[in-house]
Design a protein around this motif. Structure first.
Motif, PDB file in Angstrom:
ATOM      1  N   MET A   1       0.835  -1.203   0.000  1.00  0.00           N
ATOM      2  CA  MET A   1       0.000   0.000   0.000  1.00  0.00           C
ATOM      3  C   MET A   1       0.862   1.243   0.000  1.00  0.00           C
ATOM      4  O   MET A   1       0.925   2.010  -0.920  1.00  0.00           O
ATOM      5  CB  MET A   1      -0.878  -0.032   1.262  1.00  0.00           C
ATOM      6  CG  MET A   1      -1.704   1.194   1.467  1.00  0.00           C
ATOM      7  SD  MET A   1      -3.065   1.174   0.350  1.00  0.00           S
ATOM      8  CE  MET A   1      -3.082   2.836  -0.185  1.00  0.00           C
ATOM      9  N   ILE A   4       6.533   4.355   4.270  1.00  0.00           N
ATOM     10  CA  ILE A   4       6.968   5.637   4.809  1.00  0.00           C
ATOM     11  C   ILE A   4       8.381   5.475   5.342  1.00  0.00           C
ATOM     12  O   ILE A   4       8.624   4.661   6.223  1.00  0.00           O
ATOM     13  CB  ILE A   4       6.020   6.121   5.931  1.00  0.00           C
ATOM     14  CG1 ILE A   4       4.582   6.140   5.417  1.00  0.00           C
ATOM     15  CG2 ILE A   4       6.440   7.494   6.420  1.00  0.00           C
ATOM     16  CD1 ILE A   4       3.554   6.353   6.491  1.00  0.00           C
TER      17      ILE A   4
ATOM     18  N   THR B  97      11.780   1.683   7.305  1.00  0.00           N
ATOM     19  CA  THR B  97      10.540   2.017   6.634  1.00  0.00           C
ATOM     20  C   THR B  97       9.345   1.512   7.422  1.00  0.00           C
ATOM     21  O   THR B  97       9.407   0.453   8.029  1.00  0.00           O
ATOM     22  CB  THR B  97      10.515   1.364   5.236  1.00  0.00           C
ATOM     23  OG1 THR B  97      11.764   1.575   4.612  1.00  0.00           O
ATOM     24  CG2 THR B  97       9.438   1.962   4.377  1.00  0.00           C
ATOM     25  N   ILE B  98       8.286   2.306   7.395  1.00  0.00           N
ATOM     26  CA  ILE B  98       7.015   1.844   7.927  1.00  0.00           C
ATOM     27  C   ILE B  98       6.217   1.357   6.727  1.00  0.00           C
ATOM     28  O   ILE B  98       6.056   2.092   5.757  1.00  0.00           O
ATOM     29  CB  ILE B  98       6.269   2.989   8.631  1.00  0.00           C
ATOM     30  CG1 ILE B  98       7.101   3.499   9.807  1.00  0.00           C
ATOM     31  CG2 ILE B  98       4.898   2.529   9.095  1.00  0.00           C
ATOM     32  CD1 ILE B  98       6.621   4.815  10.369  1.00  0.00           C
ATOM     33  N   ARG B  99       5.771   0.123   6.754  1.00  0.00           N
ATOM     34  CA  ARG B  99       5.022  -0.364   5.604  1.00  0.00           C
ATOM     35  C   ARG B  99       3.839  -1.208   6.039  1.00  0.00           C
ATOM     36  O   ARG B  99       3.789  -1.718   7.148  1.00  0.00           O
ATOM     37  CB  ARG B  99       5.913  -1.148   4.635  1.00  0.00           C
ATOM     38  CG  ARG B  99       6.642  -2.323   5.202  1.00  0.00           C
ATOM     39  CD  ARG B  99       7.345  -3.130   4.126  1.00  0.00           C
ATOM     40  NE  ARG B  99       8.346  -2.371   3.395  1.00  0.00           N
ATOM     41  CZ  ARG B  99       9.468  -2.905   2.885  1.00  0.00           C
ATOM     42  NH1 ARG B  99       9.711  -4.185   3.022  1.00  0.00           N
ATOM     43  NH2 ARG B  99      10.316  -2.162   2.231  1.00  0.00           N
ATOM     44  N   GLY B 100       2.896  -1.323   5.160  1.00  0.00           N
ATOM     45  CA  GLY B 100       1.723  -2.133   5.466  1.00  0.00           C
ATOM     46  C   GLY B 100       0.626  -1.834   4.473  1.00  0.00           C
ATOM     47  O   GLY B 100       0.603  -0.764   3.871  1.00  0.00           O
ATOM     48  N   ASP B 101      -0.252  -2.789   4.311  1.00  0.00           N
ATOM     49  CA  ASP B 101      -1.363  -2.633   3.402  1.00  0.00           C
ATOM     50  C   ASP B 101      -2.527  -1.980   4.140  1.00  0.00           C
ATOM     51  O   ASP B 101      -2.504  -1.858   5.344  1.00  0.00           O
ATOM     52  CB  ASP B 101      -1.757  -4.011   2.868  1.00  0.00           C
ATOM     53  CG  ASP B 101      -2.180  -3.917   1.422  1.00  0.00           C
ATOM     54  OD1 ASP B 101      -2.557  -2.810   0.994  1.00  0.00           O
ATOM     55  OD2 ASP B 101      -2.126  -4.940   0.734  1.00  0.00           O
ATOM     56  N   LYS B 102      -3.550  -1.594   3.375  1.00  0.00           N
ATOM     57  CA  LYS B 102      -4.706  -0.927   3.974  1.00  0.00           C
ATOM     58  C   LYS B 102      -5.225  -1.633   5.216  1.00  0.00           C
ATOM     59  O   LYS B 102      -5.455  -1.021   6.237  1.00  0.00           O
ATOM     60  CB  LYS B 102      -5.850  -0.876   2.958  1.00  0.00           C
ATOM     61  CG  LYS B 102      -5.859   0.366   2.100  1.00  0.00           C
ATOM     62  CD  LYS B 102      -7.028   0.285   1.140  1.00  0.00           C
ATOM     63  CE  LYS B 102      -6.574   0.683  -0.246  1.00  0.00           C
ATOM     64  NZ  LYS B 102      -7.260   0.022  -1.320  1.00  0.00           N
ATOM     65  N   LEU B 108       7.298  -1.771  11.152  1.00  0.00           N
ATOM     66  CA  LEU B 108       8.500  -1.042  10.812  1.00  0.00           C
ATOM     67  C   LEU B 108       9.544  -2.065  10.384  1.00  0.00           C
ATOM     68  O   LEU B 108       9.722  -3.080  11.049  1.00  0.00           O
ATOM     69  CB  LEU B 108       8.984  -0.235  12.022  1.00  0.00           C
ATOM     70  CG  LEU B 108      10.239   0.612  11.781  1.00  0.00           C
ATOM     71  CD1 LEU B 108      10.033   2.001  12.366  1.00  0.00           C
ATOM     72  CD2 LEU B 108      11.464  -0.016  12.400  1.00  0.00           C
ATOM     73  N   PRO B 199       9.455  -3.995  -5.887  1.00  0.00           N
ATOM     74  CA  PRO B 199       8.992  -2.827  -5.110  1.00  0.00           C
ATOM     75  C   PRO B 199       7.503  -2.887  -4.777  1.00  0.00           C
ATOM     76  O   PRO B 199       7.088  -2.453  -3.697  1.00  0.00           O
ATOM     77  CB  PRO B 199       9.279  -1.649  -6.043  1.00  0.00           C
ATOM     78  CG  PRO B 199      10.359  -2.127  -6.939  1.00  0.00           C
ATOM     79  CD  PRO B 199      10.134  -3.600  -7.128  1.00  0.00           C
ATOM     80  N   GLU B 200       6.709  -3.450  -5.673  1.00  0.00           N
ATOM     81  CA  GLU B 200       5.280  -3.559  -5.369  1.00  0.00           C
ATOM     82  C   GLU B 200       5.035  -4.531  -4.227  1.00  0.00           C
ATOM     83  O   GLU B 200       4.173  -4.304  -3.380  1.00  0.00           O
ATOM     84  CB  GLU B 200       4.507  -4.016  -6.616  1.00  0.00           C
ATOM     85  CG  GLU B 200       4.310  -2.884  -7.607  1.00  0.00           C
ATOM     86  CD  GLU B 200       3.837  -3.365  -8.975  1.00  0.00           C
ATOM     87  OE1 GLU B 200       3.527  -2.502  -9.803  1.00  0.00           O
ATOM     88  OE2 GLU B 200       3.783  -4.587  -9.204  1.00  0.00           O
ATOM     89  N   GLN B 202       7.172  -5.115  -1.858  1.00  0.00           N
ATOM     90  CA  GLN B 202       7.648  -4.444  -0.647  1.00  0.00           C
ATOM     91  C   GLN B 202       6.592  -3.484  -0.108  1.00  0.00           C
ATOM     92  O   GLN B 202       6.499  -3.265   1.092  1.00  0.00           O
ATOM     93  CB  GLN B 202       8.943  -3.689  -0.940  1.00  0.00           C
ATOM     94  CG  GLN B 202      10.121  -4.635  -1.153  1.00  0.00           C
ATOM     95  CD  GLN B 202      11.321  -3.947  -1.773  1.00  0.00           C
ATOM     96  OE1 GLN B 202      11.219  -2.827  -2.265  1.00  0.00           O
ATOM     97  NE2 GLN B 202      12.447  -4.623  -1.761  1.00  0.00           N
ATOM     98  N   ASP B 203       5.812  -2.911  -1.016  1.00  0.00           N
ATOM     99  CA  ASP B 203       4.736  -2.019  -0.593  1.00  0.00           C
ATOM    100  C   ASP B 203       3.623  -2.757   0.126  1.00  0.00           C
ATOM    101  O   ASP B 203       2.933  -2.188   0.954  1.00  0.00           O
ATOM    102  CB  ASP B 203       4.110  -1.354  -1.825  1.00  0.00           C
ATOM    103  CG  ASP B 203       4.783  -0.046  -2.159  1.00  0.00           C
ATOM    104  OD1 ASP B 203       5.747   0.302  -1.462  1.00  0.00           O
ATOM    105  OD2 ASP B 203       4.336   0.619  -3.101  1.00  0.00           O
ATOM    106  N   ARG B 204       3.416  -4.002  -0.244  1.00  0.00           N
ATOM    107  CA  ARG B 204       2.234  -4.705   0.231  1.00  0.00           C
ATOM    108  C   ARG B 204       2.513  -5.684   1.366  1.00  0.00           C
ATOM    109  O   ARG B 204       1.599  -6.012   2.124  1.00  0.00           O
ATOM    110  CB  ARG B 204       1.586  -5.498  -0.922  1.00  0.00           C
ATOM    111  CG  ARG B 204       1.200  -4.673  -2.128  1.00  0.00           C
ATOM    112  CD  ARG B 204      -0.091  -3.918  -1.914  1.00  0.00           C
ATOM    113  NE  ARG B 204      -1.211  -4.768  -1.578  1.00  0.00           N
ATOM    114  CZ  ARG B 204      -2.055  -5.267  -2.462  1.00  0.00           C
ATOM    115  NH1 ARG B 204      -1.898  -5.024  -3.734  1.00  0.00           N
ATOM    116  NH2 ARG B 204      -3.062  -6.013  -2.074  1.00  0.00           N
TER     117      ARG B 204
END
Lengths: 142, 428
Positions: A1, A4, B97-102, B108, B199-200, B202-204
């Motif tokens: 998603m 940061i 990085t702080i990451r996570g899905d909806k 972290l 990267p996608e 890593q985003d999710r």
């Protein structure tokens, strides 16, 4: 998603060190006025290291503690640092990442929202006991 | 807030005060404490010391007068409690990085670790001071002096970090949206699921980069045209069939697979990187790694046998154990020997039934959460021996918690026919 980044601002490699004065309870004014700019109290250090804080007519004895786990003081990076200066919401950041070429890392994406580490806190002055009132004149016994 | 004169103190020997509150005097002259207002003087400080019956000589000469800053930043500032590795990562400019899905909680991640976030509140107030001298910074002698120190923020909560196992189930779920079924299937009517770049992912996925890469390796995922893909099992079997046929023709099972020649022969059927990937998936550990320059890649007997067992069991429900063992041995390349130890954590055997049966039951399909895992396991089978259950929980262990510790916490031990067995702690 969304990712940061948490980092030191800009290209800095050194981080400022702040300190915490921790009080049991809360500071209030007698009248409901904003606290900004107000005087709090006098902080003395005894020769034997012990800190003493005098607030109004209260005296507090405390101690200096090293934090086992330091704190990072973090704050949202201002939006002016983003590539186009526009507000970055998580949604927009998501789309921006989708648009990236498959091989490019998102790490360096300048429009990525981030938190800046303003300072690290390793030490605090803790006043954990109840404040003692200062009594100026002890009434004489009759 | 200013202590204006001594009378104030003396007239209020003990101002009633709520138990936990420090209530500084806010007095009618508070407006004059604004920037141009009366600064605190040494005589103010010394007279209050005197009232407090404190000796000036007991203290260092520098007095720090604390003020609230004109611009208090209480909401824009957050405190994050760090452990040493995270702090080191930040200070050395590595990615944190702080990451996570909806719908997932935020985590972290550093380069190689994942941390859960938790907000902690405190009833104490923490005054943050950008500049504060501690005792050791202050001179012991000299004239008394006043230094003003500003409190930038008052904070009542902070965020704690707790190291956790990476949440990698999602990685598999995402990749299984569109498994790779061969180049001729790309763009066909079934090719509708989303494909993901690193990267996608890593985003999710709530895991560090290193853990994601490790997770991709465990899933035997392959990077094809920039997208990370898991291979459809039937498609994988086709590739394996072709590779093994070449092995048979060239005696590669004894000498190791000549990767260049193998790719050359099969490149009309499959992309080169895919053939390389499949050979590496079945290579002996340590051999055939990408860095390895060896031209011959020896295949791992256990991995090849396991693949054929999966091929036999995957879609066949319960299988007569002895029939299976026979069929399995016949399916593997000549010279390889099958053993039930090769398929631990992939298939379950019921030795109490007549005849004995085996069925596909793979640890990868079970939940990652420890409590949920045990619940599912005890639904599948009421009592497990230590030997049976170990392959199904071993991935949940950590340095601090071994299989025994997990069982102590999540299972009930009892004796059955002289064998120690584990069952659910829940009473039925």
């Amino acid at each position: 998603m969304v990712q940061i980044l948490v980092k030191l601002p800009g290209d800095e490699t050194e981080c400022k060190e702040w300190a915490i004065v921790e009080l049991q309870g809360d500071l209030e004014t007698r009248h409901p006025v904003p606290l900004s700019g107000k005087f709090i109290g006098d902080l003395h250090f005894a020769h034997k290291d012990a800190p003493v804080l005098i607030i109004g007519h209260h005296i507090l004895h405390g101690k200096v503690m090293s934090l086992e786990k330091p704190f990072a003081v973090i704050t949202k990076a201002s939006n002016s640092e983003t590539a186009d200066g526009s507000e970055v919401t998580p949604m927009e950041a998501d789309h921006a990442d989708q648009a990236l070429a498959p091989t490019s890392g998102s790490e360096d994406n300048p429009s990525q929202p981030s938190y800046h580490v303003k300072a690290i806190i390793r030490k605090k002055v803790l006043f954990k006991t109840r404040p003692k009132p200062i009594i100026a004149h002890v009434p004489k016994k009759l | 807030m200013k202590l204006t004169d001594n009378m104030d103190v003396s007239e209020n020997p003990a101002v009633p005060n709520t138990a936990m509150e420090v209530t500084p005097d806010a007095d009618d002259q508070s407006q004059e404490t604004e920037s141009e207002g009366r600064q605190r003087s040494l005589s103010d400080i010394n007279s209050i010391l005197e009232f407090a019956k404190l000796e000036r000589s007991d203290f260092k000469p520098q007095v720090q007068c604390l003020y609230f800053s004109e611009h208090l930043e209480n909401d824009s500032i957050k405190l994050l409690e760090l452990d040493q590795p995270v702090l080191d990562s930040i200070l050395s400019g590595k990615s944190v990085t702080i990451r996570g899905d909806k719908n997932d909680g935020a985590v972290l991640v550093t380069d190689d670790k994942t941390y859960d976030f938790k907000e902690a509140e405190t009833s104490n107030s923490m005054l943050l001071l950008p500049q504060l001298s501690f005792s050791s910074d202050l001179p012991s002698e000299g004239d008394q002096e006043i230094v003003q120190k500003k409190v930038g923020s008052v904070i009542y909560n902070y965020y704690e970090l707790r190291p956790i196992k990476p949440r990698l189930k999602k990685l598999r779920k995402l990749l299984e949206e569109n498994p790779y079924r061969g180049k001729e299937c790309e763009g066909d009517e079934l090719d509708t699921g989303k494909k993901y770049t690193l990267p996608e992912l890593q985003d999710r996925v709530q895991a560090s980069n290193k853990e994601i890469v490790e997770g991709l390796r465990k899933l035997n995922a392959c990077e094809l045209s920039g997208y990370w893909r898991v291979l459809d099992f039937e498609f994988l079997s086709t590739v394996v069939y072709h590779v093994l046929q070449l092995c048979d023709e060239n005696d590669w099972l004894t000498t190791g697979v000549d990767l260049a020649q193998c790719c050359d022969v099969l490149q009309e059927l499959f992309p080169i990187e895919l053939v390389q990937h499949v050979v590496r998936c079945f290579a002996r550990d340590g051999d055939g790694e990408e860095k390895s320059t060896a031209t011959a890649v020896p295949l791992c007997e256990d991995k090849v046998c396991k693949h054929f067992a999966e091929l036999c069991l995957r879609n066949s429900g319960k299988f007569n154990l002895s029939d299976f063992s026979q069929a399995w041995q016949q399916s593997v390349p000549e010279g390889m020997t099958t053993s039930l130890s090769q398929i631990q954590g992939m298939a379950l055997i019921d030795r109490s039934s007549q005849p004995e049966v085996i069925w596909y039951y793979c640890v990868d399909d079970l939940p990652d959460d420890v409590a949920e895992r045990f619940e599912v396991l005890f639904e599948e089978r009421k009592k497990w021996s230590l030997e049976e259950i170990t392959p199904y929980v071993i991935d949940l262990t950590s340095e601090k918690t071994d299989v025994g510790a997990l069982l102590t916490k999540f299972a009930r031990a009892s004796m059955l026919n002289g064998i120690k067995v584990f069952s659910s702690r829940k009473t039925l």
